[in-house]
Structures are given as structure tokens and as C-alpha cells.
Design an enzyme around this catalytic site. Sequence first.
Site, PDB file in Angstrom:
ATOM      1  N   ARG A  79       0.840  -1.204   0.000  1.00 24.87           N
ATOM      2  CA  ARG A  79       0.000   0.000   0.000  1.00 24.87           C
ATOM      3  C   ARG A  79       0.877   1.257   0.000  1.00 24.87           C
ATOM      4  NH1 ARG A  79      -4.468   0.388   4.537  1.00 24.87           N
ATOM      5  NH2 ARG A  79      -2.650   0.898   5.826  1.00 24.87           N
ATOM      6  N   LYS A 181      -2.686   6.461   1.260  1.00 21.26           N
ATOM      7  CA  LYS A 181      -2.512   6.962   2.625  1.00 21.26           C
ATOM      8  C   LYS A 181      -1.577   8.164   2.612  1.00 21.26           C
ATOM      9  CE  LYS A 181      -2.255   4.798   7.185  1.00 21.26           C
ATOM     10  NZ  LYS A 181      -3.523   5.316   7.680  1.00 21.26           N
ATOM     11  N   GLU A 217     -16.447   5.791   4.883  1.00 25.32           N
ATOM     12  CA  GLU A 217     -15.606   5.285   5.954  1.00 25.32           C
ATOM     13  C   GLU A 217     -15.544   6.279   7.099  1.00 25.32           C
ATOM     14  OE1 GLU A 217     -11.371   4.863   5.393  1.00 25.32           O
ATOM     15  OE2 GLU A 217     -11.381   6.251   3.724  1.00 25.32           O
TER      16      GLU A 217
HETATM   17  N1  PLP Z   1      -9.247   4.299   6.720  1.00 28.84           N
HETATM   18  C1  PLP Z   1      -8.459   5.310   7.082  1.00 28.84           C
HETATM   19  C2  PLP Z   1      -8.820   6.686   6.646  1.00 28.84           C
HETATM   20  C3  PLP Z   1      -7.316   5.057   7.873  1.00 28.84           C
HETATM   21  O1  PLP Z   1      -6.512   6.046   8.252  1.00 28.84           O
HETATM   22  C4  PLP Z   1      -7.028   3.746   8.270  1.00 28.84           C
HETATM   23  C5  PLP Z   1      -5.833   3.440   9.046  1.00 28.84           C
HETATM   24  O2  PLP Z   1      -4.838   2.996   8.552  1.00 28.84           O
HETATM   25  C6  PLP Z   1      -7.895   2.717   7.863  1.00 28.84           C
HETATM   26  C7  PLP Z   1      -8.984   3.043   7.093  1.00 28.84           C
HETATM   27  C8  PLP Z   1      -7.638   1.314   8.257  1.00 28.84           C
HETATM   28  O3  PLP Z   1      -6.651   0.716   7.479  1.00 28.84           O
HETATM   29  P1  PLP Z   1      -5.787  -0.470   8.052  1.00 28.84           P
HETATM   30  O4  PLP Z   1      -6.732  -1.536   8.470  1.00 28.84           O
HETATM   31  O5  PLP Z   1      -4.963  -0.906   6.898  1.00 28.84           O
HETATM   32  O6  PLP Z   1      -5.007   0.062   9.179  1.00 28.84           O
HETATM   33  C1  COI Z   2      -3.788   3.466  11.475  1.00 27.74           C
HETATM   34  O1  COI Z   2      -4.756   2.809  11.843  1.00 27.74           O
HETATM   35  O2  COI Z   2      -2.650   2.991  11.423  1.00 27.74           O
HETATM   36  C2  COI Z   2      -3.937   4.853  11.071  1.00 27.74           C
HETATM   37  O3  COI Z   2      -3.108   5.332  10.348  1.00 27.74           O
HETATM   38  C3  COI Z   2      -5.111   5.586  11.576  1.00 27.74           C
HETATM   39  C4  COI Z   2      -4.826   6.907  12.209  1.00 27.74           C
HETATM   40  C5  COI Z   2      -3.915   6.873  13.371  1.00 27.74           C
HETATM   41  C6  COI Z   2      -4.495   7.958  11.223  1.00 27.74           C
END
Ligand code: PLP
Ligand code: COI
Length: 337
Positions: A79, A181, A217
Amino acid sequence: MKIDWDNLGFSYMKTPFRYVSRWKDGKWDEGALTEENTITLHEGSSALHYGQQCFEGLKAYRRKDGGINLFRTDQNSQRMNRSAARLMMPAIPEDKFIDAVKQVVLANEEFVPPYESGGTLYLRPLLIGVGEGIGVKPAPEYIFTVFCMPVGAYFKGGLTPTNFVVSDYDRAAPFGTGAVKVGGNYAASLQPGHEAHEKNFSDCIYLDPATHTKIEEVGSANFFGITKDGKFITPVSPSILPSITKYSLLYLAKERLGLVAEESDVRLDELDKFSEAGACGTAAVISPIGGIQNKDDFHVFYSETEVGPVTQQLYKELTGIQFGDVEAPEGWIIKVS
Ligand code: PLP
Ligand code: COI
């Protein structure tokens, strides 16, 4: 330093070592651990002016036998490279990314919270465009760093439900950068997030930017719901972040819990079909959603005070795998020690 492992929040704590590598003249240097937690940047750095930067979030988990697990780190690497490509930054080879993460975990091993304390070591990989520049174009040089700190629950309720509010703002556009991200998405979420917190909600829920009729989301996590007929549903959209936790839950709901699990539209006017809902992500883990405020309407899912049974089962399965108590699907866990 004495750390109260059972009561960690989600805040910065300086740990002794971080990894730093620099990209110049078309290649990455070897990279090394350092104790210096500040970075000196050229004033013309594109990360500062034009948001040419991206980051990741992942965790290290202390097992019962004292060893340490990483969860789906290859997915974070992939990612990050998709984010980098979208903003014209150089890719970080997957083995370099994973090696950096492992080095940081091992060097800060004493900061990985004990098994069953509720804490984990949060790792923050960061890639920024640096060096001389002023025009809107990619930077001549890049810094990749990984730092870490012990954390507890992101939303104050943990496994106790909390409430969320539908935002009138958008965090990302349909063909913008919502699916990667990058810091700009989070800058755009600061004001809506602040307004939500002021009204005592845990965070915002963003709607699809084109029609404002479907849930996209949460500001810092993906959304999922369990329908009254037992399906695991999570929104599909090109402008939400593809959550690694969400894809893991889609798999576990189907393969381990035997549910129908799919990505589909979650219309705001159809919330009645869900018996449970939650936010999922690395920081959020699985955070049950008690209710959602949408204008004057407050919709309660399972309960404002208790976690629903399917959400609880999913939580047990997911965290069981992460902490090494439940057998993991092939390739999900790297044992750092
Ligand atoms: N959506 C957003 C906007 C986020 O910042 C995060 C955090 O990383 C997620 C979703 C969840 O992603 P992940 O499960 O890969 O941490
Ligand atoms: C995460 O879940 O790792 C995120 O980046 C979410 C938040 C702290 C921005």
C-alpha cells in the site's frame, strides 16, 4: 522509564531507535537506525509545500511465549508503494520495508507491551519528498523513516461502543487520493474531526463525495456492518482507504465464521438492515459503533453500551491471530522473535 502498560492511549512516546534511509540520484542508501528523533529539511521540500508524502500504520504484537508478531506487513509495504506511485515518489522495495520494520521492533523490544496488557507497539513508516525546489513537481530527494511507540486503544471505548456523526464535509474526491494513505486526506479531516469531538462523538463518518447518500468510511478507519440476516458488509468505493484490517475481516467472516461477506453499498437510508456496526483499522482494531448521528436522526445499531455477538467473535478471531493464539492464514504473520 516506567510505563503503565494497561492504560496506554494513542499518543506519541519517544522510543530509543528509528530507521532512516535516504533516496538520491535514483537509489536508496543502505539505511540505518538512529537515536535522533528530529529531521532537518530544506525549506523548499515538497513534503512541506505540496504534501508530497505518505505514511503507513502497523503494529507489533507480544505473544504469550514472549515472542513478537507482525501482521500482514507485506500489505503495508504494497500500500505504501501505491501511495508513493500516486504522488510520484520512489518505491521502497518490500524486503527493505520489512527489514526496516523488523530492525525498529527489535531495537525497541522493551517497548513492546506485555501479552494481555491490551497494548501493542505501533509503527509509523513515513516517506517524504525533500530537497531544493519551489515549482509544483516531484522532489529531487526522499527520506523514508520508521519510528514506533507503545499504544493502547485509539477510540476511548475500546470494545465498548462509541457514537459517530455523519460529516457534511468530504475527506477525498471520487478520483482524488482517498484510496492512498497521504497526509492531505488527514489534513482535510482535521476540521470535521474536531467538530465531531466537540460534540462528543468519537469521529466522523464520511459519505460518498458524489451523492452523499452512502457511507464511505470513518476518518481513521473503515466501516463494516452485520445485517440482520447475518451478512458482513463493508462499503465499496474508489475514494476510501483499502484497509488491511477490513480485507482481513472479509476473509475471516467468510472462512472462519461462515458468514456471507461482501463489499457493497451501505446506503444511509438503509441502516435499519444492520444489527451491528463497527469501525476497523490498525489503530482502531475493531471499535463497535453504538449509534450514528445523521442530522436530527440518531440511529442505534446493537446497543450503545454493549458489543454485539458477531463483532465480538470477529474481534476474538482477529486479535487471536495477531497475538499468536489462533492459527493464522498462510503468510499473515511474521515472527520477529
Ligand atoms: N481508513 C483510514 C482513513 C485510515 O486512516 C485507516 C488506518 O490505517 C484505515 C482506514 C484502516 O486501514 P488499516 O486496516 O490498513 O489500518
Ligand atoms: C492506522 O490505523 O494505522 C492509522 O493510520 C489511523 C490513524 C492513526 C491515522
